[in-house]
Scaffold this motif. Structure first.
Motif, PDB file in Angstrom:
ATOM      1  N   TYR A   1       0.854  -1.199   0.000  1.00  0.00           N
ATOM      2  CA  TYR A   1       0.000   0.000   0.000  1.00  0.00           C
ATOM      3  C   TYR A   1       0.880   1.235   0.000  1.00  0.00           C
ATOM      4  CZ  TYR A   1      -3.579  -3.269   1.656  1.00  0.00           C
ATOM      5  OH  TYR A   1      -4.435  -4.327   1.787  1.00  0.00           O
ATOM      6  N   ILE A   2       0.413   2.286  -0.675  1.00  0.00           N
ATOM      7  CA  ILE A   2       1.082   3.592  -0.555  1.00  0.00           C
ATOM      8  C   ILE A   2       0.450   4.283   0.648  1.00  0.00           C
ATOM      9  CG2 ILE A   2       1.650   5.775  -1.667  1.00  0.00           C
ATOM     10  CD1 ILE A   2       1.060   4.392  -4.384  1.00  0.00           C
ATOM     11  N   ASP A   3       1.308   4.706   1.581  1.00  0.00           N
ATOM     12  CA  ASP A   3       0.810   5.242   2.851  1.00  0.00           C
ATOM     13  C   ASP A   3       0.730   6.768   2.804  1.00  0.00           C
ATOM     14  OD1 ASP A   3       0.127   5.690   5.458  1.00  0.00           O
ATOM     15  OD2 ASP A   3       2.123   5.258   6.275  1.00  0.00           O
ATOM     16  N   LEU A   4      -0.478   7.289   2.777  1.00  0.00           N
ATOM     17  CA  LEU A   4      -0.660   8.752   2.814  1.00  0.00           C
ATOM     18  C   LEU A   4      -1.121   9.206   4.203  1.00  0.00           C
ATOM     19  CD1 LEU A   4      -2.388   9.520  -0.642  1.00  0.00           C
ATOM     20  CD2 LEU A   4       0.040   9.392  -0.103  1.00  0.00           C
TER      21      LEU A   4
ATOM     22  N   ALA B   1     -12.479   2.759  -0.481  1.00  0.00           N
ATOM     23  CA  ALA B   1     -12.231   2.480  -1.909  1.00  0.00           C
ATOM     24  C   ALA B   1     -10.737   2.619  -2.219  1.00  0.00           C
ATOM     25  CB  ALA B   1     -13.052   3.428  -2.776  1.00  0.00           C
ATOM     26  N   CYS B   2     -10.089   3.627  -1.615  1.00  0.00           N
ATOM     27  CA  CYS B   2      -8.645   3.822  -1.841  1.00  0.00           C
ATOM     28  C   CYS B   2      -7.873   2.623  -1.306  1.00  0.00           C
ATOM     29  CB  CYS B   2      -8.160   5.091  -1.149  1.00  0.00           C
ATOM     30  SG  CYS B   2      -8.645   6.582  -2.007  1.00  0.00           S
ATOM     31  N   MET B   3      -8.275   2.161  -0.120  1.00  0.00           N
ATOM     32  CA  MET B   3      -7.573   1.039   0.490  1.00  0.00           C
ATOM     33  C   MET B   3      -7.660  -0.196  -0.413  1.00  0.00           C
ATOM     34  SD  MET B   3      -7.946   0.031   4.417  1.00  0.00           S
ATOM     35  CE  MET B   3      -7.974  -1.690   4.698  1.00  0.00           C
ATOM     36  N   GLU B   4      -8.837  -0.424  -0.974  1.00  0.00           N
ATOM     37  CA  GLU B   4      -8.982  -1.567  -1.900  1.00  0.00           C
ATOM     38  C   GLU B   4      -8.042  -1.422  -3.086  1.00  0.00           C
ATOM     39  OE1 GLU B   4     -13.179  -1.670  -2.798  1.00  0.00           O
ATOM     40  OE2 GLU B   4     -13.598  -2.174  -0.687  1.00  0.00           O
TER      41      GLU B   4
ATOM     42  N   GLY C   1      -5.118   0.032  -2.922  1.00  0.00           N
ATOM     43  CA  GLY C   1      -3.706   0.059  -2.493  1.00  0.00           C
ATOM     44  C   GLY C   1      -3.197   1.404  -2.017  1.00  0.00           C
ATOM     45  N   VAL C   2      -4.100   2.274  -1.525  1.00  0.00           N
ATOM     46  CA  VAL C   2      -3.659   3.566  -0.988  1.00  0.00           C
ATOM     47  C   VAL C   2      -4.309   3.779   0.373  1.00  0.00           C
ATOM     48  CG1 VAL C   2      -3.766   6.082  -1.286  1.00  0.00           C
ATOM     49  CG2 VAL C   2      -3.321   4.614  -3.252  1.00  0.00           C
ATOM     50  N   LEU C   3      -3.498   4.132   1.369  1.00  0.00           N
ATOM     51  CA  LEU C   3      -4.024   4.390   2.710  1.00  0.00           C
ATOM     52  C   LEU C   3      -4.158   5.888   2.928  1.00  0.00           C
ATOM     53  CD1 LEU C   3      -1.887   1.897   4.845  1.00  0.00           C
ATOM     54  CD2 LEU C   3      -4.072   1.468   3.660  1.00  0.00           C
ATOM     55  N   CYS C   4      -5.398   6.350   3.167  1.00  0.00           N
ATOM     56  CA  CYS C   4      -5.568   7.740   3.596  1.00  0.00           C
ATOM     57  C   CYS C   4      -6.479   7.771   4.815  1.00  0.00           C
ATOM     58  CB  CYS C   4      -6.035   8.667   2.484  1.00  0.00           C
ATOM     59  SG  CYS C   4      -6.911   7.954   1.142  1.00  0.00           S
ATOM     60  N   LEU C   5      -6.693   8.979   5.341  1.00  0.00           N
ATOM     61  CA  LEU C   5      -7.414   9.144   6.606  1.00  0.00           C
ATOM     62  C   LEU C   5      -8.667   9.972   6.375  1.00  0.00           C
ATOM     63  CD1 LEU C   5      -4.235  10.414   8.452  1.00  0.00           C
ATOM     64  CD2 LEU C   5      -5.218   8.142   8.777  1.00  0.00           C
ATOM     65  N   THR C   6      -9.477  10.076   7.415  1.00  0.00           N
ATOM     66  CA  THR C   6     -10.557  11.064   7.371  1.00  0.00           C
ATOM     67  C   THR C   6     -10.313  12.083   8.494  1.00  0.00           C
ATOM     68  OG1 THR C   6     -11.932   9.777   8.860  1.00  0.00           O
ATOM     69  CG2 THR C   6     -12.326   9.467   6.499  1.00  0.00           C
ATOM     70  N   ALA C   7     -10.922  13.240   8.352  1.00  0.00           N
ATOM     71  CA  ALA C   7     -11.011  14.218   9.439  1.00  0.00           C
ATOM     72  C   ALA C   7     -12.391  14.831   9.280  1.00  0.00           C
ATOM     73  CB  ALA C   7      -9.926  15.281   9.320  1.00  0.00           C
ATOM     74  N   LYS C   8     -13.279  14.535  10.233  1.00  0.00           N
ATOM     75  CA  LYS C   8     -14.692  14.925  10.103  1.00  0.00           C
ATOM     76  C   LYS C   8     -15.233  14.435   8.758  1.00  0.00           C
ATOM     77  CE  LYS C   8     -15.965  18.114  13.498  1.00  0.00           C
ATOM     78  NZ  LYS C   8     -16.405  19.475  13.832  1.00  0.00           N
ATOM     79  N   ASP C   9     -15.752  15.357   7.933  1.00  0.00           N
ATOM     80  CA  ASP C   9     -16.362  14.887   6.672  1.00  0.00           C
ATOM     81  C   ASP C   9     -15.376  14.944   5.503  1.00  0.00           C
ATOM     82  OD1 ASP C   9     -16.151  17.613   6.484  1.00  0.00           O
ATOM     83  OD2 ASP C   9     -18.167  17.925   5.678  1.00  0.00           O
TER      84      ASP C   9
ATOM     85  N   ILE D   1      -5.068   7.706  -7.794  1.00  0.00           N
ATOM     86  CA  ILE D   1      -5.979   6.643  -7.327  1.00  0.00           C
ATOM     87  C   ILE D   1      -7.090   7.267  -6.470  1.00  0.00           C
ATOM     88  CG2 ILE D   1      -6.124   4.613  -5.800  1.00  0.00           C
ATOM     89  CD1 ILE D   1      -3.289   3.835  -6.909  1.00  0.00           C
ATOM     90  N   LEU D   2      -6.704   8.206  -5.591  1.00  0.00           N
ATOM     91  CA  LEU D   2      -7.704   8.897  -4.774  1.00  0.00           C
ATOM     92  C   LEU D   2      -8.686   9.649  -5.671  1.00  0.00           C
ATOM     93  CD1 LEU D   2      -8.895  10.263  -2.190  1.00  0.00           C
ATOM     94  CD2 LEU D   2      -7.004  11.895  -2.307  1.00  0.00           C
TER      95      LEU D   2
END
Ligand code: PLP
Length: 386
Positions: A38-41, A346-349, A351-359, A380-381
């Protein structure tokens, strides 16, 4: 039991973890137990400043581990003083107190402000003005500082002496400073957990004016925004603020727990012997790692961070399914048409890891993520948002 089953059985259920077990990584790439990459963001929420298993950091940490791993604050160790010196040289601040987390760095800033105000103005000048939608930590006092009611509900009574005002509303700040006997104003220049919301420059100028006119301290929480994250060493530097206290953590340690409270001229001698302490604070291994991080956050790297922001904005602004892009440097919030959580999954599926902050979808990649890898992940995002 699998790792995930064991964790669910025995670890307190305070985290809603993704079904992903990370076993290793290098730089901005991490691997799960099946070897999928995974690409880690997200960098462990702005912690792994130079990614995973960074060699320079690893070497600094392991070299110190081989010397002495801990000695308590009853004795001197070299990395602690060296890190404090470098922090002071890079910021113009005068003294540093080390702890282990962002919440603790804020606790120390709050204690310092209260003691300063009690000595300078009288013990009733204890109120600290914070902002609505802020986040300052999970201890009972830093929850009180956090201007989001939903974090408070189950944990009353919180530490008294905090009021929160609407960010951007200078008149409300002025009214609160008039109404309460105040010690300090405490802000994040970009509200991270609040959804990656920057405070407008005019509002920062108003804060500066109110704190100067009313003899209040200015505390800037740089736990998430600090240590190069926004394209300057600390986010307050973009706007020419002169904080009296700066709290930081996360990216400073590069992956080991470390908090720091930086004290300016007006408060450098407020805390004396016995006023505060921490068993692990200033741990030599954490400080040795942090030194190797801070030494590398130089102008060329900061310029790179600013270039990477441009690339992200170029790829995302105006793209289908994307409403707005907020933040600065490599602290970016993306308001998406689809719910942010759905986009992150969807990003994780893909191969990209991102986060959320509120909405919002939140991106906090490593400061040294290679441009091509960043571009690949952001594309990808972008596809996941459309
Ligand atoms: N302050 C800010 C701005 C933060 O973003 C956080 C954590 O997200 C904290 C404080 C608390 O830090 P920690 O979790 O290290 O206690």
């Amino acid at each position: 039991m699998t790792t995930q089953e064991r964790d669910k059985a025995y670890v307190a259920g305070t985290y809603n973890r993704f079904p992903l077990t990370v076993v290793s990584g290098k730089g901005s790439l991490v691997k799960d137990e099946k070897g999928r990459e995974y690409i880690d963001l997200g960098t462990g929420i702005a912690v792994n400043s130079f990614g995973v298993a960074d060699e320079v950091w690893q070497q600094a940490v392991t070299a110190q581990l081989g010397r002495v791993q801990h000695m308590s604050n009853l004795y001197y160790t070299e990395p602690c003083g060296k890190l404090a010196e470098l922090l002071c040289r890079r910021t113009g601040m005068k003294k540093v107190f080390f702890s282990n987390s962002g919440a603790e760095a804020n606790e120390c800033a709050i204690k310092t402000a209260r003691k300063w105000a009690a000595e300078q103005k009288g013990p009733e000048y204890a109120t600290i003005i914070t902002l609505k939608n802020s986040f300052h930590g999970r201890t009972i006092t830093t929850l009180a500082a956090t201007g989001q009611d939903h974090y408070h509900e189950l944990f009353q009574p919180l530490t008294p002496g905090f009021v929160s005002v609407t960010p951007g509303d200078a008149a409300e700040l002025e009214t609160a400073a008039e109404k309460y006997s105040c010690a300090a104003v405490m802000i994040e220049c970009i509200q991270g957990e609040g959804g990656v919301v920057p405070l407008p420059s005019e509002y920062l100028a108003a804060i500066r004016q109110v704190t100067e006119e009313r003899n209040l301290l200015l505390i800037v929480d740089e736990v998430q925004t600090g240590n190069g994250r926004t394209g300057d060493l600390y986010a307050y530097m973009h706007d020419g603020l002169k904080p009296d206290l700066v709290s930081t953590a996360k990216g400073l340690g590069g992956g080991l727990p470390l908090g720091a409270t930086l004290m300016g001229e007006r408060v450098e001698n407020v805390l004396g012997f016995g006023d505060h302490g921490s068993t692990f604070g200033g741990n030599p291994v954490c400080c040795a790692g942090a030194l190797s991080v801070l030494e590398r956050i130089d102008e060329p790297l900061l310029a790179e961070v600013r270039e990477k922001e441009k690339l992200i904005r170029h790829l995302l602004e105006g793209a289908p399914g994307i409403e707005t892009v907020s933040g600065r440097g490599l602290m970016i919030g993306v308001k998406t048409v689809r719910p942010a959580g759905e986009v992150v999954r969807a990003c994780m599926e893909r191969g990209v890891l991102c986060l959320t902050a509120k909405d919002r979808v939140r991106l906090l990649p490593a400061l040294n993520i290679p441009m091509e890898l960043l571009e690949k992940a952001v594309r990808i995002l972008r596809d996941a948002c459309a």
